[in-house]
Write a protein that holds these residues in place. Structure first.
Motif, PDB file in Angstrom:
ATOM      1  N   PHE A 151       0.917  -1.185  -0.026  1.00  0.00           N
ATOM      2  CA  PHE A 151      -0.052   0.012   0.063  1.00  0.00           C
ATOM      3  C   PHE A 151       0.824   1.299   0.093  1.00  0.00           C
ATOM      4  CE2 PHE A 151      -1.924   3.601   2.291  1.00  0.00           C
ATOM      5  CZ  PHE A 151      -3.162   3.764   1.424  1.00  0.00           C
ATOM      6  N   HIS A 152       1.883   1.228   0.927  1.00  0.00           N
ATOM      7  CA  HIS A 152       2.635   2.365   1.034  1.00  0.00           C
ATOM      8  C   HIS A 152       3.707   2.525  -0.365  1.00  0.00           C
ATOM      9  CE1 HIS A 152       1.032   3.528   4.877  1.00  0.00           C
ATOM     10  NE2 HIS A 152       1.255   2.237   5.402  1.00  0.00           N
ATOM     11  N   LEU A 153       4.030   1.551  -0.578  1.00  0.00           N
ATOM     12  CA  LEU A 153       5.166   1.362  -1.901  1.00  0.00           C
ATOM     13  C   LEU A 153       4.306   1.896  -3.013  1.00  0.00           C
ATOM     14  CD1 LEU A 153       8.098   0.350  -2.688  1.00  0.00           C
ATOM     15  CD2 LEU A 153       6.555  -1.507  -3.735  1.00  0.00           C
ATOM     16  N   MET A 154       3.121   1.314  -3.495  1.00  0.00           N
ATOM     17  CA  MET A 154       2.154   1.960  -4.558  1.00  0.00           C
ATOM     18  C   MET A 154       1.838   3.301  -4.464  1.00  0.00           C
ATOM     19  SD  MET A 154       2.617  -0.381  -6.979  1.00  0.00           S
ATOM     20  CE  MET A 154       1.631   0.869  -8.029  1.00  0.00           C
ATOM     21  N   THR A 155       1.390   3.706  -2.998  1.00  0.00           N
ATOM     22  CA  THR A 155       1.097   5.051  -3.054  1.00  0.00           C
ATOM     23  C   THR A 155       2.220   6.248  -3.545  1.00  0.00           C
ATOM     24  OG1 THR A 155      -0.592   4.511  -1.332  1.00  0.00           O
ATOM     25  CG2 THR A 155       0.110   6.761  -1.509  1.00  0.00           C
ATOM     26  N   ALA A 156       3.466   5.657  -3.069  1.00  0.00           N
ATOM     27  CA  ALA A 156       4.685   6.284  -3.196  1.00  0.00           C
ATOM     28  C   ALA A 156       4.853   6.502  -4.755  1.00  0.00           C
ATOM     29  CB  ALA A 156       5.862   5.767  -2.533  1.00  0.00           C
ATOM     30  N   TYR A 157       4.687   5.473  -5.506  1.00  0.00           N
ATOM     31  CA  TYR A 157       4.683   5.429  -6.853  1.00  0.00           C
ATOM     32  C   TYR A 157       3.895   6.179  -7.546  1.00  0.00           C
ATOM     33  CZ  TYR A 157       5.060   3.106 -11.770  1.00  0.00           C
ATOM     34  OH  TYR A 157       5.228   3.036 -12.854  1.00  0.00           O
ATOM     35  N   ALA A 158       2.468   6.180  -6.982  1.00  0.00           N
ATOM     36  CA  ALA A 158       1.492   6.799  -7.683  1.00  0.00           C
ATOM     37  C   ALA A 158       1.801   8.454  -7.234  1.00  0.00           C
ATOM     38  CB  ALA A 158       0.184   6.384  -7.004  1.00  0.00           C
ATOM     39  N   ILE A 159       2.228   8.974  -6.317  1.00  0.00           N
ATOM     40  CA  ILE A 159       2.397  10.335  -5.909  1.00  0.00           C
ATOM     41  C   ILE A 159       3.694  10.713  -7.105  1.00  0.00           C
ATOM     42  CG2 ILE A 159       3.592  11.860  -4.349  1.00  0.00           C
ATOM     43  CD1 ILE A 159       2.173  10.321  -2.178  1.00  0.00           C
ATOM     44  N   LEU A 160       4.500   9.905  -7.182  1.00  0.00           N
ATOM     45  CA  LEU A 160       5.556  10.296  -8.182  1.00  0.00           C
ATOM     46  C   LEU A 160       5.043  10.253  -9.473  1.00  0.00           C
ATOM     47  CD1 LEU A 160       8.437   8.120  -6.824  1.00  0.00           C
ATOM     48  CD2 LEU A 160       8.339  10.563  -6.561  1.00  0.00           C
ATOM     49  N   ARG A 161       4.230   9.373  -9.951  1.00  0.00           N
ATOM     50  CA  ARG A 161       3.649   9.530 -11.066  1.00  0.00           C
ATOM     51  C   ARG A 161       2.790  10.692 -11.567  1.00  0.00           C
ATOM     52  NH1 ARG A 161       3.148   5.354 -15.024  1.00  0.00           N
ATOM     53  NH2 ARG A 161       2.348   7.178 -16.170  1.00  0.00           N
ATOM     54  N   SER A 162       1.840  10.969 -10.385  1.00  0.00           N
ATOM     55  CA  SER A 162       1.028  11.983 -10.599  1.00  0.00           C
ATOM     56  C   SER A 162       1.770  13.411 -10.642  1.00  0.00           C
ATOM     57  CB  SER A 162       0.452  12.106  -9.484  1.00  0.00           C
ATOM     58  OG  SER A 162       0.725  12.556  -8.088  1.00  0.00           O
ATOM     59  N   GLU A 163       3.102  13.370 -10.069  1.00  0.00           N
ATOM     60  CA  GLU A 163       3.857  14.591 -10.179  1.00  0.00           C
ATOM     61  C   GLU A 163       4.791  14.839 -11.289  1.00  0.00           C
ATOM     62  OE1 GLU A 163       3.745  17.081  -7.802  1.00  0.00           O
ATOM     63  OE2 GLU A 163       1.857  16.246  -7.347  1.00  0.00           O
ATOM     64  N   LYS A 164       4.665  13.831 -12.209  1.00  0.00           N
ATOM     65  CA  LYS A 164       5.135  13.778 -13.564  1.00  0.00           C
ATOM     66  C   LYS A 164       6.781  13.452 -13.443  1.00  0.00           C
ATOM     67  CE  LYS A 164       1.622  16.041 -15.201  1.00  0.00           C
ATOM     68  NZ  LYS A 164       0.352  15.816 -14.333  1.00  0.00           N
ATOM     69  N   VAL A 165       6.953  12.446 -12.533  1.00  0.00           N
ATOM     70  CA  VAL A 165       8.351  11.791 -12.560  1.00  0.00           C
ATOM     71  C   VAL A 165       7.912  10.705 -13.616  1.00  0.00           C
ATOM     72  CG1 VAL A 165      10.042  10.512 -11.338  1.00  0.00           C
ATOM     73  CG2 VAL A 165       8.857  12.300 -10.084  1.00  0.00           C
ATOM     74  N   GLU A 166       9.054  10.806 -14.405  1.00  0.00           N
ATOM     75  CA  GLU A 166       8.896   9.561 -15.517  1.00  0.00           C
ATOM     76  C   GLU A 166       9.296   8.255 -15.189  1.00  0.00           C
ATOM     77  OE1 GLU A 166      11.333  11.059 -18.678  1.00  0.00           O
ATOM     78  OE2 GLU A 166      10.284  13.080 -18.786  1.00  0.00           O
ATOM     79  N   LEU A 167       8.348   7.378 -14.584  1.00  0.00           N
ATOM     80  CA  LEU A 167       8.329   6.057 -14.191  1.00  0.00           C
ATOM     81  C   LEU A 167       7.514   5.103 -15.234  1.00  0.00           C
ATOM     82  CD1 LEU A 167       8.269   6.482 -10.218  1.00  0.00           C
ATOM     83  CD2 LEU A 167      10.218   6.138 -11.755  1.00  0.00           C
TER      84      LEU A 167
END
Length: 188
Positions: A151-167
């Protein structure tokens, strides 16, 4: 499969992926841009990226001590407090990466059967609000330890993606690359 064989490689490879995402964010947003990401949230009532990183580390560390039947060291409480206060004091990318590295170091020091116990052994897991979950060791590992970590890992991933980090997917599963058959890799 033992708890150690399941949890330690899972936590280790995914924490390394998380560190890679943060490295990528720093490269894409040099100077102070990546530091600002630490306060980003998916929703106003959710914890920021800084907390998600720390809580992913907490989940891995708690499982290590709980499955060994050991009391939590003070460092876990400090990490929880840092996470809870991250909205006001998010820390730095260097500090976030250091927390990930500390957790990986803890995992890498474990013996090959450190977390293995009777799957039916009862575990009483008290939540911060005072509720207690009565679980077996198997239920704890499967239903709580892995679920909360992801949950915390995927939330971190989603935050980074939503902030336009190219992942992309390759950033999420870099540990799978050694398993690719060389003759199946596309030429283009």
């Amino acid at each position: 499969m033992s708890f150690t064989q399941l949890l330690v490689p899972t936590y280790t490879q995914m924490l390394k992926a998380l560190a890679g995402w943060l490295d990528k964010a720093q490269l894409q947003f040099p100077d102070t841009g990546s530091e600002a990401l630490l306060t980003a949230r998916l929703a106003p009532d959710m914890f920021p990226l800084s907390t998600q990183i720390r809580f992913a580390c907490v989940q891995a560390q708690e499982a290590v001590f709980r499955l060994q039947g050991k009391p939590f060291p003070a460092s876990i409480g400090e990490l929880v407090d840092e996470g809870r206060d991250a909205g006001e004091q998010p820390g730095s990318m260097a500090e976030a990466i250091a927390r990930i590295e500390e957790t990986i170091a803890l995992l890498e020091k474990l013996s090959p059967n450190a977390l293995d116990k009777d799957p039916d052994e009862p575990i009483a897991h008290e939540l911060p609000n005072g509720m207690v979950l009565d679980l077996t060791a198997e239920q704890y590992a499967r239903d709580w330890a892995l679920g909360q970590f992801y949950f915390h890992l995927m939330t971190a991933y989603a935050i980074l993606r939503s902030e336009k980090v190219e992942l992309g997917k390759a950033d999420y599963i870099p540990h799978m690359f050694p398993y690719i058959r060389a003759d199946t890799i596309p030429n283009s």
